[in-house]
Motif scaffolding. Structure first.
Motif, PDB file in Angstrom:
ATOM      1  N   GLU A  49      50.018  28.666  38.482  1.00  0.00           N
ATOM      2  CA  GLU A  49      48.725  28.735  39.174  1.00  0.00           C
ATOM      3  C   GLU A  49      48.410  30.178  39.584  1.00  0.00           C
ATOM      4  O   GLU A  49      47.267  30.625  39.442  1.00  0.00           O
ATOM      5  CB  GLU A  49      48.722  27.813  40.394  1.00  0.00           C
ATOM      6  CG  GLU A  49      47.400  27.771  41.114  1.00  0.00           C
ATOM      7  CD  GLU A  49      46.276  27.128  40.318  1.00  0.00           C
ATOM      8  OE1 GLU A  49      45.099  27.398  40.656  1.00  0.00           O
ATOM      9  OE2 GLU A  49      46.555  26.375  39.377  1.00  0.00           O
ATOM     10  N   ALA A  50      49.403  30.902  40.081  1.00  0.00           N
ATOM     11  CA  ALA A  50      49.184  32.305  40.453  1.00  0.00           C
ATOM     12  C   ALA A  50      48.770  33.119  39.234  1.00  0.00           C
ATOM     13  O   ALA A  50      47.849  33.945  39.305  1.00  0.00           O
ATOM     14  CB  ALA A  50      50.453  32.888  41.082  1.00  0.00           C
ATOM     15  N   ARG A  51      49.420  32.866  38.124  1.00  0.00           N
ATOM     16  CA  ARG A  51      49.109  33.592  36.895  1.00  0.00           C
ATOM     17  C   ARG A  51      47.693  33.264  36.427  1.00  0.00           C
ATOM     18  O   ARG A  51      46.945  34.159  36.024  1.00  0.00           O
ATOM     19  CB  ARG A  51      50.145  33.225  35.840  1.00  0.00           C
ATOM     20  CG  ARG A  51      50.055  34.021  34.584  1.00  0.00           C
ATOM     21  CD  ARG A  51      51.212  33.766  33.670  1.00  0.00           C
ATOM     22  NE  ARG A  51      51.383  32.350  33.419  1.00  0.00           N
ATOM     23  CZ  ARG A  51      52.472  31.811  32.917  1.00  0.00           C
ATOM     24  NH1 ARG A  51      53.506  32.571  32.651  1.00  0.00           N
ATOM     25  NH2 ARG A  51      52.548  30.535  32.691  1.00  0.00           N
ATOM     26  N   GLN A  52      47.304  32.007  36.496  1.00  0.00           N
ATOM     27  CA  GLN A  52      45.953  31.625  36.073  1.00  0.00           C
ATOM     28  C   GLN A  52      44.890  32.236  36.977  1.00  0.00           C
ATOM     29  O   GLN A  52      43.891  32.760  36.500  1.00  0.00           O
ATOM     30  CB  GLN A  52      45.819  30.103  36.049  1.00  0.00           C
ATOM     31  CG  GLN A  52      46.584  29.464  34.924  1.00  0.00           C
ATOM     32  CD  GLN A  52      46.517  27.943  34.957  1.00  0.00           C
ATOM     33  OE1 GLN A  52      46.140  27.358  35.960  1.00  0.00           O
ATOM     34  NE2 GLN A  52      46.899  27.320  33.868  1.00  0.00           N
ATOM     35  N   ARG A  53      45.093  32.161  38.283  1.00  0.00           N
ATOM     36  CA  ARG A  53      44.108  32.730  39.214  1.00  0.00           C
ATOM     37  C   ARG A  53      44.020  34.241  39.074  1.00  0.00           C
ATOM     38  O   ARG A  53      42.928  34.818  39.135  1.00  0.00           O
ATOM     39  CB  ARG A  53      44.463  32.360  40.649  1.00  0.00           C
ATOM     40  CG  ARG A  53      44.274  30.904  40.951  1.00  0.00           C
ATOM     41  CD  ARG A  53      44.554  30.616  42.394  1.00  0.00           C
ATOM     42  NE  ARG A  53      44.566  29.185  42.667  1.00  0.00           N
ATOM     43  CZ  ARG A  53      44.469  28.664  43.863  1.00  0.00           C
ATOM     44  NH1 ARG A  53      44.354  29.444  44.924  1.00  0.00           N
ATOM     45  NH2 ARG A  53      44.492  27.359  44.028  1.00  0.00           N
ATOM     46  N   ALA A  54      45.155  34.900  38.889  1.00  0.00           N
ATOM     47  CA  ALA A  54      45.139  36.353  38.715  1.00  0.00           C
ATOM     48  C   ALA A  54      44.456  36.734  37.410  1.00  0.00           C
ATOM     49  O   ALA A  54      43.760  37.751  37.337  1.00  0.00           O
ATOM     50  CB  ALA A  54      46.569  36.900  38.761  1.00  0.00           C
ATOM     51  N   ALA A  55      44.612  35.916  36.368  1.00  0.00           N
ATOM     52  CA  ALA A  55      43.928  36.180  35.102  1.00  0.00           C
ATOM     53  C   ALA A  55      42.422  36.053  35.263  1.00  0.00           C
ATOM     54  O   ALA A  55      41.659  36.844  34.708  1.00  0.00           O
ATOM     55  CB  ALA A  55      44.435  35.230  34.021  1.00  0.00           C
ATOM     56  N   VAL A  56      41.971  35.071  36.035  1.00  0.00           N
ATOM     57  CA  VAL A  56      40.535  34.924  36.309  1.00  0.00           C
ATOM     58  C   VAL A  56      40.031  36.153  37.055  1.00  0.00           C
ATOM     59  O   VAL A  56      38.972  36.697  36.738  1.00  0.00           O
ATOM     60  CB  VAL A  56      40.256  33.628  37.109  1.00  0.00           C
ATOM     61  CG1 VAL A  56      38.828  33.609  37.633  1.00  0.00           C
ATOM     62  CG2 VAL A  56      40.528  32.410  36.259  1.00  0.00           C
ATOM     63  N   GLU A  57      40.801  36.587  38.042  1.00  0.00           N
ATOM     64  CA  GLU A  57      40.427  37.780  38.808  1.00  0.00           C
ATOM     65  C   GLU A  57      40.347  38.999  37.894  1.00  0.00           C
ATOM     66  O   GLU A  57      39.413  39.802  37.992  1.00  0.00           O
ATOM     67  CB  GLU A  57      41.443  38.010  39.926  1.00  0.00           C
ATOM     68  CG  GLU A  57      41.084  39.113  40.875  1.00  0.00           C
ATOM     69  CD  GLU A  57      39.828  38.827  41.666  1.00  0.00           C
ATOM     70  OE1 GLU A  57      39.057  39.781  41.877  1.00  0.00           O
ATOM     71  OE2 GLU A  57      39.611  37.677  42.085  1.00  0.00           O
ATOM     72  N   ASP A  66      32.952  40.727  41.226  1.00  0.00           N
ATOM     73  CA  ASP A  66      33.968  40.557  42.264  1.00  0.00           C
ATOM     74  C   ASP A  66      34.122  39.069  42.538  1.00  0.00           C
ATOM     75  O   ASP A  66      33.199  38.431  43.012  1.00  0.00           O
ATOM     76  CB  ASP A  66      33.577  41.295  43.541  1.00  0.00           C
ATOM     77  CG  ASP A  66      34.660  41.228  44.597  1.00  0.00           C
ATOM     78  OD1 ASP A  66      35.802  40.844  44.262  1.00  0.00           O
ATOM     79  OD2 ASP A  66      34.369  41.562  45.752  1.00  0.00           O
ATOM     80  N   ASN A  67      35.298  38.528  42.265  1.00  0.00           N
ATOM     81  CA  ASN A  67      35.538  37.092  42.392  1.00  0.00           C
ATOM     82  C   ASN A  67      36.568  36.793  43.477  1.00  0.00           C
ATOM     83  O   ASN A  67      37.259  35.794  43.416  1.00  0.00           O
ATOM     84  CB  ASN A  67      36.016  36.547  41.036  1.00  0.00           C
ATOM     85  CG  ASN A  67      36.006  35.043  40.993  1.00  0.00           C
ATOM     86  OD1 ASN A  67      35.174  34.419  41.629  1.00  0.00           O
ATOM     87  ND2 ASN A  67      36.930  34.457  40.255  1.00  0.00           N
ATOM     88  N   THR A  68      36.677  37.630  44.503  1.00  0.00           N
ATOM     89  CA  THR A  68      37.713  37.438  45.511  1.00  0.00           C
ATOM     90  C   THR A  68      37.500  36.201  46.345  1.00  0.00           C
ATOM     91  O   THR A  68      38.453  35.597  46.803  1.00  0.00           O
ATOM     92  CB  THR A  68      37.803  38.667  46.441  1.00  0.00           C
ATOM     93  OG1 THR A  68      36.519  38.897  47.012  1.00  0.00           O
ATOM     94  CG2 THR A  68      38.286  39.884  45.693  1.00  0.00           C
ATOM     95  N   THR A 102      38.398  35.492  22.861  1.00  0.00           N
ATOM     96  CA  THR A 102      38.313  36.518  23.891  1.00  0.00           C
ATOM     97  C   THR A 102      39.462  37.506  23.781  1.00  0.00           C
ATOM     98  O   THR A 102      40.466  37.247  23.139  1.00  0.00           O
ATOM     99  CB  THR A 102      38.338  35.879  25.289  1.00  0.00           C
ATOM    100  OG1 THR A 102      39.572  35.179  25.439  1.00  0.00           O
ATOM    101  CG2 THR A 102      37.184  34.927  25.471  1.00  0.00           C
ATOM    102  N   GLN A 103      39.291  38.628  24.446  1.00  0.00           N
ATOM    103  CA  GLN A 103      40.329  39.648  24.478  1.00  0.00           C
ATOM    104  C   GLN A 103      41.409  39.269  25.478  1.00  0.00           C
ATOM    105  O   GLN A 103      41.175  38.498  26.400  1.00  0.00           O
ATOM    106  CB  GLN A 103      39.735  40.990  24.911  1.00  0.00           C
ATOM    107  CG  GLN A 103      38.755  41.570  23.931  1.00  0.00           C
ATOM    108  CD  GLN A 103      38.227  42.900  24.441  1.00  0.00           C
ATOM    109  OE1 GLN A 103      38.437  43.270  25.589  1.00  0.00           O
ATOM    110  NE2 GLN A 103      37.547  43.623  23.586  1.00  0.00           N
ATOM    111  N   ALA A 104      42.588  39.859  25.294  1.00  0.00           N
ATOM    112  CA  ALA A 104      43.675  39.655  26.249  1.00  0.00           C
ATOM    113  C   ALA A 104      43.326  40.401  27.539  1.00  0.00           C
ATOM    114  O   ALA A 104      42.691  41.443  27.517  1.00  0.00           O
ATOM    115  CB  ALA A 104      44.982  40.176  25.675  1.00  0.00           C
ATOM    116  N   VAL A 105      43.752  39.838  28.661  1.00  0.00           N
ATOM    117  CA  VAL A 105      43.471  40.407  29.967  1.00  0.00           C
ATOM    118  C   VAL A 105      44.774  40.882  30.585  1.00  0.00           C
ATOM    119  O   VAL A 105      45.776  40.175  30.543  1.00  0.00           O
ATOM    120  CB  VAL A 105      42.814  39.343  30.884  1.00  0.00           C
ATOM    121  CG1 VAL A 105      42.589  39.887  32.263  1.00  0.00           C
ATOM    122  CG2 VAL A 105      41.525  38.860  30.278  1.00  0.00           C
TER     123      VAL A 105
END
Length: 124
Positions: A49-57, A66-68, A102-105
């Protein structure tokens, strides 16, 4: 629907490490093997979940948004490369799937910092 598709390996924590983490806080406790497996799965879900949310950010930052305040996520690729061994400045790069155009983030420590409060509140 299978939560772990066959084409993507599921990374897990070593159960010995999970047990050591639990015993670090309560060294004299006896821990049942099922409790260690449950804690292990909770740690895995937390990291995914942390990895997914950080990828969205990171994606929002790349787009200039800004998606904070928004911690709602959509599933993103979870296969990450990490060639850097030091903790500070580590960059995680999700691999795009075959169906994704999409491109890698790149996920940096500041992306994780931005999502940490909401993530911790959701898992408490």
């Amino acid at each position: 629907m299978d939560p772990h598709p066959q084409d993507q390996p599921t990374a897990t924590f070593d159960t010995g490490l999970t047990k050591q983490l639990i015993l670090h806080h309560q060294p004299k406790e006896r821990i049942h093997a099922d409790a260690v497996l449950t804690a292990n799965e909770l740690l895995r879900l937390f990291v995914v979940e942390a990895r997914q949310r950080a990828a969205v950010e990171a994606e929002c930052e790349n787009e200039g948004v800004d998606n904070t305040a928004n911690t709602n996520t959509t599933p993103l690729p979870t296969d990450l490369n990490n060639d850097d061994d030091d903790d500070e400045g580590r960059v995680l790069t999700p691999k795009p799937t075959a169906t994704e155009g999409t491109q890698a983030v790149s996920i940096r420590a500041d992306h994780i910092t931005k999502i940490a409060a909401g993530l911790l509140m959701d898992f408490s």
